[in-house]
Scaffold this active site. Structure first.
Site, PDB file in Angstrom:
ATOM      1  N   TYR A  83       0.830  -1.217   0.000  1.00 37.65           N
ATOM      2  CA  TYR A  83       0.000   0.000   0.000  1.00 37.65           C
ATOM      3  C   TYR A  83       0.864   1.266   0.000  1.00 37.65           C
ATOM      4  O   TYR A  83       0.335   2.374  -0.163  1.00 37.65           O
ATOM      5  CB  TYR A  83      -0.950   0.030   1.219  1.00 37.65           C
ATOM      6  CG  TYR A  83      -1.912  -1.130   1.318  1.00 37.65           C
ATOM      7  CD1 TYR A  83      -2.083  -2.034   0.268  1.00 37.65           C
ATOM      8  CD2 TYR A  83      -2.664  -1.334   2.470  1.00 37.65           C
ATOM      9  CE1 TYR A  83      -2.961  -3.104   0.376  1.00 37.65           C
ATOM     10  CE2 TYR A  83      -3.555  -2.402   2.580  1.00 37.65           C
ATOM     11  CZ  TYR A  83      -3.686  -3.287   1.530  1.00 37.65           C
ATOM     12  OH  TYR A  83      -4.566  -4.340   1.644  1.00 37.65           O
ATOM     13  N   HIS A 139       0.596 -11.707   1.860  1.00 36.78           N
ATOM     14  CA  HIS A 139      -0.503 -10.961   1.224  1.00 36.78           C
ATOM     15  C   HIS A 139      -1.290 -11.806   0.221  1.00 36.78           C
ATOM     16  O   HIS A 139      -2.517 -11.732   0.164  1.00 36.78           O
ATOM     17  CB  HIS A 139       0.073  -9.713   0.550  1.00 36.78           C
ATOM     18  CG  HIS A 139      -0.911  -8.612   0.376  1.00 36.78           C
ATOM     19  ND1 HIS A 139      -0.570  -7.292   0.386  1.00 36.78           N
ATOM     20  CD2 HIS A 139      -2.254  -8.631   0.167  1.00 36.78           C
ATOM     21  CE1 HIS A 139      -1.651  -6.552   0.195  1.00 36.78           C
ATOM     22  NE2 HIS A 139      -2.679  -7.336   0.066  1.00 36.78           N
TER      23      HIS A 139
END
Ligand SMILES: NC(=O)c1ccc[n+]([C@@H]2O[C@H](COP(=O)([O-])OP(=O)(O)OC[C@H]3O[C@@H](n4cnc5c(N)ncnc54)[C@H](OP(=O)(O)O)[C@@H]3O)[C@@H](O)[C@H]2O)c1
Length: 261
Positions: A54, A110
């Site tokens: 991110y 992730h």
């Protein structure tokens, strides 16, 4: 009916408690990440979800520090990108540096690297846990079979699986299989992937004087799923946390479950 407080937690197998409602930060960059996390902490959220991918860990860390809430009172999750498999330790060290913390509360793979479970990556996660750099470890976007592969290879089961989740994709089989393995279900994209204008949602929302988004988030809480809604608008960050002053009835919960059928 289930009474829940805003700071309700679920216990992870690693012995750590995770607040049921957290603040998601995907696509929040620069000042919107900082302002969003500051607003969330101010409103009462005590759980923030970020990721190396991110590119906002430094802003998240600064917001936690400046909030005055205290690092020990905020549950921080970050995630290792699949393309960093093989460089797990360096990835976590970079996350800790960007966040400005000595440890995170939860570190997730992730996505399955190259679509595979990758036990070697999971071994590096176990080492990070043992080194005290994270208080708990888990995965994201893993199938049940991939979770089993990690357990078989290392003897350690991920404490949590973060997956897309909401009443429209609810699947009791996934819940049952994760429960059997003592893996906590954390849902992502609770609002984005929901049909907020659906008549069942609208009807239940009207009955409680709440919004469709609040009904969806309350459904997670009542069902015991961790949920991490994201918004860059303060009024919605507030709305998404104003879900502890009502409860869904068993019948309403069943109607919401049925949206996934
Ligand atoms: N592990 C993974 O692979 C993965 C993948 C996706 C997401 N995540 C995590 O899960 C978090 C949440 O998922 P998400 O960001 O995909 O989606 P989400 O939280 O379901 O939805 C965010 C979107 O909904 C809008 N929104 C927020 N509150 C609302 C409300 N009360 N009423 C109507 N619309 C509202 C937001 O717009 P505004 O900002 O304009 O309010 C934004 O466009 C992420 O931020 C991230 O931390 C993880």
């Amino acid at each position: 009916m289930t009474t829940r407080t805003s700071q309700e937690t679920v216990q992870l197998a690693d012995g750590v408690s995770i607040p049921l409602v957290g603040f998601g930060t995907w696509e929040l960059e620069g000042s919107s990440a900082y302002d969003g996390v500051r607003a969330a902490l101010d409103i009462g959220y005590r759980h923030i979800d970020t990721a190396t991918g991110y590119a906002n860990e430094d802003r998240v860390g600064a917001a936690v520090r400046d909030s005055g809430v205290g690092r020990e009172n905020v549950f921080i999750t970050t995630k290792c990108p699949p393309e960093n498999a093989g460089r797990e330790r360096e990835t976590l060290d970079a996350s800790l540096k960007a966040l400005g913390v000595d440890f995170v509360d939860l570190w997730l793979v992730h996505w399955p690297p190259n679509g595979e479970a990758r036990p070697e990556t999971w071994k590096a996660f176990v080492e990070a846990l043992e080194a005290g750099k994270t208080r708990a470890i888990g995965v994201s976007n893993y199938s049940i079979a991939q979770i089993d592969e990690l357990t078989a290879a290392t003897g350690r089961t991920p404490a949590l699986n973060q997956i897309p989740w909401n009443p429209f994709i609810y699947d009791q089989r996934v819940v049952t299989e994760l429960e059997k393995r003592n893996v906590v279900l954390e849902g992502y994209s609770p609002l984005k992937r929901s049909e907020l204008g659906h008549p069942v949602l609208k009807e239940i929302a009207t009955a409680h004087g709440k919004t469709a988004a609040q009904v969806i988030l309350r459904w997670h809480v009542d069902r015991g799923f961790v949920v991490i809604p994201r918004s860059q608008r303060r009024e919605r960050i507030e709305e998404n946390f104003a879900i502890f002053d009502f409860e869904l009835t068993p019948e309403e919960l069943r109607r919401l479950d049925a949206l996934g059928a």
